[in-house]
Design an enzyme around this catalytic site. Sequence first.
Site, PDB file in Angstrom:
ATOM      1  N   GLY A  10      39.617  23.592  14.854  1.00  0.00           N
ATOM      2  CA  GLY A  10      40.283  24.601  15.692  1.00  0.00           C
ATOM      3  C   GLY A  10      40.359  24.181  17.156  1.00  0.00           C
ATOM      4  O   GLY A  10      39.981  23.061  17.520  1.00  0.00           O
ATOM      5  N   ASP A  31      35.825  22.833   7.877  1.00  0.00           N
ATOM      6  CA  ASP A  31      36.882  23.795   8.243  1.00  0.00           C
ATOM      7  C   ASP A  31      37.628  24.162   6.968  1.00  0.00           C
ATOM      8  O   ASP A  31      37.798  23.315   6.087  1.00  0.00           O
ATOM      9  CB  ASP A  31      37.836  23.119   9.244  1.00  0.00           C
ATOM     10  CG  ASP A  31      38.567  24.119  10.132  1.00  0.00           C
ATOM     11  OD1 ASP A  31      38.404  24.048  11.363  1.00  0.00           O
ATOM     12  OD2 ASP A  31      39.311  24.967   9.584  1.00  0.00           O
ATOM     13  N   LYS A  84      40.152  35.205  14.764  1.00  0.00           N
ATOM     14  CA  LYS A  84      39.983  35.513  16.196  1.00  0.00           C
ATOM     15  C   LYS A  84      41.056  36.366  16.851  1.00  0.00           C
ATOM     16  O   LYS A  84      41.135  36.419  18.083  1.00  0.00           O
ATOM     17  CB  LYS A  84      39.835  34.202  16.965  1.00  0.00           C
ATOM     18  CG  LYS A  84      41.057  33.301  16.854  1.00  0.00           C
ATOM     19  CD  LYS A  84      40.933  32.101  17.771  1.00  0.00           C
ATOM     20  CE  LYS A  84      42.216  31.303  17.787  1.00  0.00           C
ATOM     21  NZ  LYS A  84      42.164  30.110  18.603  1.00  0.00           N
ATOM     22  N   SER A 124      31.782  35.778  22.524  1.00  0.00           N
ATOM     23  CA  SER A 124      32.927  36.050  23.397  1.00  0.00           C
ATOM     24  C   SER A 124      32.579  37.134  24.404  1.00  0.00           C
ATOM     25  O   SER A 124      31.742  38.014  24.130  1.00  0.00           O
ATOM     26  CB  SER A 124      34.091  36.518  22.516  1.00  0.00           C
ATOM     27  OG  SER A 124      35.056  37.195  23.276  1.00  0.00           O
ATOM     28  N   ALA A 125      33.262  37.102  25.528  1.00  0.00           N
ATOM     29  CA  ALA A 125      33.106  38.155  26.530  1.00  0.00           C
ATOM     30  C   ALA A 125      33.579  39.499  25.986  1.00  0.00           C
ATOM     31  O   ALA A 125      33.344  40.533  26.617  1.00  0.00           O
ATOM     32  CB  ALA A 125      33.899  37.788  27.783  1.00  0.00           C
ATOM     33  N   TYR A 148      37.250  42.582  15.385  1.00  0.00           N
ATOM     34  CA  TYR A 148      36.980  41.230  15.875  1.00  0.00           C
ATOM     35  C   TYR A 148      35.754  41.251  16.797  1.00  0.00           C
ATOM     36  O   TYR A 148      34.797  40.484  16.623  1.00  0.00           O
ATOM     37  CB  TYR A 148      38.204  40.660  16.615  1.00  0.00           C
ATOM     38  CG  TYR A 148      37.871  39.483  17.490  1.00  0.00           C
ATOM     39  CD1 TYR A 148      37.616  38.228  16.939  1.00  0.00           C
ATOM     40  CD2 TYR A 148      37.768  39.621  18.882  1.00  0.00           C
ATOM     41  CE1 TYR A 148      37.277  37.156  17.754  1.00  0.00           C
ATOM     42  CE2 TYR A 148      37.427  38.561  19.686  1.00  0.00           C
ATOM     43  CZ  TYR A 148      37.182  37.328  19.129  1.00  0.00           C
ATOM     44  OH  TYR A 148      36.841  36.278  19.926  1.00  0.00           O
ATOM     45  N   LYS A 152      31.702  39.746  16.429  1.00  0.00           N
ATOM     46  CA  LYS A 152      30.950  38.898  17.369  1.00  0.00           C
ATOM     47  C   LYS A 152      29.606  39.553  17.702  1.00  0.00           C
ATOM     48  O   LYS A 152      28.562  38.886  17.707  1.00  0.00           O
ATOM     49  CB  LYS A 152      31.763  38.672  18.655  1.00  0.00           C
ATOM     50  CG  LYS A 152      33.004  37.827  18.476  1.00  0.00           C
ATOM     51  CD  LYS A 152      32.652  36.384  18.130  1.00  0.00           C
ATOM     52  CE  LYS A 152      33.872  35.527  17.891  1.00  0.00           C
ATOM     53  NZ  LYS A 152      33.571  34.251  17.226  1.00  0.00           N
ATOM     54  N   PHE A 177      34.595  33.191  28.182  1.00  0.00           N
ATOM     55  CA  PHE A 177      35.593  34.030  28.847  1.00  0.00           C
ATOM     56  C   PHE A 177      36.979  33.603  28.320  1.00  0.00           C
ATOM     57  O   PHE A 177      37.171  33.625  27.109  1.00  0.00           O
ATOM     58  CB  PHE A 177      35.350  34.042  30.366  1.00  0.00           C
ATOM     59  CG  PHE A 177      34.230  35.025  30.657  1.00  0.00           C
ATOM     60  CD1 PHE A 177      32.912  34.760  30.245  1.00  0.00           C
ATOM     61  CD2 PHE A 177      34.493  36.267  31.202  1.00  0.00           C
ATOM     62  CE1 PHE A 177      31.894  35.708  30.399  1.00  0.00           C
ATOM     63  CE2 PHE A 177      33.478  37.218  31.370  1.00  0.00           C
ATOM     64  CZ  PHE A 177      32.182  36.934  30.972  1.00  0.00           C
ATOM     65  N   ARG A 230      41.463  37.809  34.910  1.00  0.00           N
ATOM     66  CA  ARG A 230      40.648  37.131  33.901  1.00  0.00           C
ATOM     67  C   ARG A 230      39.970  35.891  34.480  1.00  0.00           C
ATOM     68  O   ARG A 230      40.442  35.316  35.450  1.00  0.00           O
ATOM     69  CB  ARG A 230      41.529  36.665  32.722  1.00  0.00           C
ATOM     70  CG  ARG A 230      42.090  37.792  31.866  1.00  0.00           C
ATOM     71  CD  ARG A 230      40.992  38.482  31.075  1.00  0.00           C
ATOM     72  NE  ARG A 230      41.528  39.535  30.218  1.00  0.00           N
ATOM     73  CZ  ARG A 230      41.748  40.784  30.623  1.00  0.00           C
ATOM     74  NH1 ARG A 230      41.499  41.146  31.869  1.00  0.00           N
ATOM     75  NH2 ARG A 230      42.222  41.681  29.773  1.00  0.00           N
ATOM     76  N   PRO A 294      47.479  48.383  24.932  1.00  0.00           N
ATOM     77  CA  PRO A 294      46.305  49.226  24.688  1.00  0.00           C
ATOM     78  C   PRO A 294      45.052  48.377  24.459  1.00  0.00           C
ATOM     79  O   PRO A 294      45.115  47.348  23.790  1.00  0.00           O
ATOM     80  CB  PRO A 294      46.661  49.996  23.413  1.00  0.00           C
ATOM     81  CG  PRO A 294      48.141  49.902  23.298  1.00  0.00           C
ATOM     82  CD  PRO A 294      48.558  48.627  23.962  1.00  0.00           C
ATOM     83  N   GLY A 295      43.959  48.818  25.031  1.00  0.00           N
ATOM     84  CA  GLY A 295      42.685  48.128  24.802  1.00  0.00           C
ATOM     85  C   GLY A 295      42.381  47.025  25.798  1.00  0.00           C
ATOM     86  O   GLY A 295      41.294  46.451  25.772  1.00  0.00           O
TER      87      GLY A 295
HETATM   88  C1  UD1 Z   1      41.844  38.497  24.148  1.00  0.00           C
HETATM   89  C2  UD1 Z   1      41.102  39.500  23.349  1.00  0.00           C
HETATM   90  C3  UD1 Z   1      39.654  39.089  23.378  1.00  0.00           C
HETATM   91  C4  UD1 Z   1      39.486  37.694  22.791  1.00  0.00           C
HETATM   92  C5  UD1 Z   1      40.358  36.730  23.559  1.00  0.00           C
HETATM   93  C6  UD1 Z   1      40.361  35.391  22.856  1.00  0.00           C
HETATM   94  C7  UD1 Z   1      42.389  41.574  23.542  1.00  0.00           C
HETATM   95  C8  UD1 Z   1      42.385  42.978  24.044  1.00  0.00           C
HETATM   96  N1  UD1 Z   1      41.313  40.835  23.869  1.00  0.00           N
HETATM   97  O1  UD1 Z   1      41.315  38.548  25.467  1.00  0.00           O
HETATM   98  O2  UD1 Z   1      38.910  39.996  22.630  1.00  0.00           O
HETATM   99  O3  UD1 Z   1      38.154  37.283  22.867  1.00  0.00           O
HETATM  100  O4  UD1 Z   1      41.682  37.212  23.607  1.00  0.00           O
HETATM  101  O5  UD1 Z   1      40.964  34.439  23.640  1.00  0.00           O
HETATM  102  O6  UD1 Z   1      43.308  41.171  22.872  1.00  0.00           O
HETATM  103  N2  UD1 Z   1      48.972  39.190  28.632  1.00  0.00           N
HETATM  104  C9  UD1 Z   1      50.278  39.405  28.994  1.00  0.00           C
HETATM  105  N3  UD1 Z   1      51.255  38.975  28.161  1.00  0.00           N
HETATM  106  C10 UD1 Z   1      51.002  38.322  26.990  1.00  0.00           C
HETATM  107  C11 UD1 Z   1      49.650  38.112  26.617  1.00  0.00           C
HETATM  108  C12 UD1 Z   1      48.663  38.565  27.453  1.00  0.00           C
HETATM  109  O7  UD1 Z   1      50.556  39.997  30.027  1.00  0.00           O
HETATM  110  O8  UD1 Z   1      51.946  37.970  26.262  1.00  0.00           O
HETATM  111  C13 UD1 Z   1      47.903  39.647  29.537  1.00  0.00           C
HETATM  112  C14 UD1 Z   1      46.966  40.645  28.897  1.00  0.00           C
HETATM  113  O9  UD1 Z   1      47.443  41.940  29.080  1.00  0.00           O
HETATM  114  C15 UD1 Z   1      45.667  40.373  29.666  1.00  0.00           C
HETATM  115  C16 UD1 Z   1      45.758  38.880  30.022  1.00  0.00           C
HETATM  116  O10 UD1 Z   1      47.116  38.527  29.891  1.00  0.00           O
HETATM  117  O11 UD1 Z   1      45.667  41.114  30.848  1.00  0.00           O
HETATM  118  C17 UD1 Z   1      44.931  38.007  29.107  1.00  0.00           C
HETATM  119  O12 UD1 Z   1      45.271  38.321  27.760  1.00  0.00           O
HETATM  120  P1  UD1 Z   1      44.794  37.437  26.529  1.00  0.00           P
HETATM  121  O13 UD1 Z   1      45.145  36.022  26.765  1.00  0.00           O
HETATM  122  O14 UD1 Z   1      45.291  38.073  25.294  1.00  0.00           O
HETATM  123  O15 UD1 Z   1      43.214  37.498  26.613  1.00  0.00           O
HETATM  124  P2  UD1 Z   1      42.233  38.784  26.677  1.00  0.00           P
HETATM  125  O16 UD1 Z   1      42.940  40.048  26.541  1.00  0.00           O
HETATM  126  O17 UD1 Z   1      41.406  38.614  27.900  1.00  0.00           O
END
Ligand code: UD1
Length: 338
Positions: A10, A31, A84, A124-125, A148, A152, A177, A230, A294-295
């Site tokens: 992966g 794997d 994941k 994971s965070a 998910y 964890k 992170f 992030r 959401p979330g």
């Molecule tokens: C996400 C997961 C987290 C997981 C991690 C793995 C959620 C809510 N959380 O984290 O549990 O451990 O992935 O890598 O899904 N964004 C956009 N447009 C996109 C995609 C993302 O604006 O097409 C924004 C999201 O709203 C967020 C940020 O980019 O604010 C990061 O998103 P993402 O890469 O999905 O990571 P996490 O949400 O931090």
Amino acid sequence: MTILITGGAGYIGSHTCIELITASYDIVVLDNLSNSQNTVLDRIKKITKAIIPFENVDLRDTEALEAVFKKYNISAVIHFAGLKSVNESINKPIEYYDNNIAGTINLCKVMHQFDVKKMIFSSSAVVYGNPETVPIKENFPLSTFNPYGQSKLMTEQILNDIFISDNDWQIALLRYFNPVGAHKSGLIGEAPGGIPSNLMPYLSQVAVGKLDKLHVFGGDYDTPDGTCIRDFIHVVDLAKGHVKALDYFKNKKKGEVLTLNLGTGKGYSVLELIHTFQDITGKKIPYDIVDRRPGDIVISYASPELAEKVLSWKAEESLEDMCRDTWRWQSQNPSGYE
Ligand code: UD1
């Protein structure tokens, strides 16, 4: 000393294989290729010149797993294997608990049977839920909102309980992170199947012309530019953290559960990432700001101090490096490993 890498084909696993080989560890990759391709092993071989033993095994297959432990003299396991995607986990909770929890329990059973008591787990965070303040420290309260995240958190609990029952175990719970970037060679990187749900792979597929436009989820958050923040960390820095954790246990000998954040300690907004990517690559990224997802957590970044203190590890690559390396991989491999 042979290290078994579950999920070694992966994204994070493959980068960790390279760092382990560079640090002279012998490895075996296990794997089930459910979300990866074995061509990645040829790429690792090209980079490291090492031949890597590979076992196409699902962790829930006890017999096959026992055969792997019989075949190799395994002294530690780095456990990446697992599903994941947050969204998918909400729709397929049974699959997620079966893969991530039943798979891990089976792995622990077989490790116990073969007296292997060293495990580094890919956490994971996500386990911090919505933190009240940042930077996030390891002793912050834990909570999650989806299967998910639960998987964890439960795995962390299971491993903590194993240690309580037998203090010889050496366990590292590494809370990642937001891993992004790719190996400098451009030969390995993140290759999600289908349409990516995470930001960086989506963005880079827009840059390479596979997707039309990026949707930025929410522009009205209480942050300087209205988008979420992030802690993006280069996958190679993350991989090196695993080598440091193994070295730590090798030198220490005593049992322990080490719970550590792996992040940079710096927060960047979604728009900052997009703009940096544009500046570094010269590619225009069309995007629209749309509704919040959401979330989503508003602001998440690590306090990486404990990892630095305990492991002498620190993330070194900048956001610019992460964008440059992602682009090298994506532009040279527009269709991933296919
Ligand atoms: C996400 C997961 C987290 C997981 C991690 C793995 C959620 C809510 N959380 O984290 O549990 O451990 O992935 O890598 O899904 N964004 C956009 N447009 C996109 C995609 C993302 O604006 O097409 C924004 C999201 O709203 C967020 C940020 O980019 O604010 C990061 O998103 P993402 O890469 O999905 O990571 P996490 O949400 O931090």
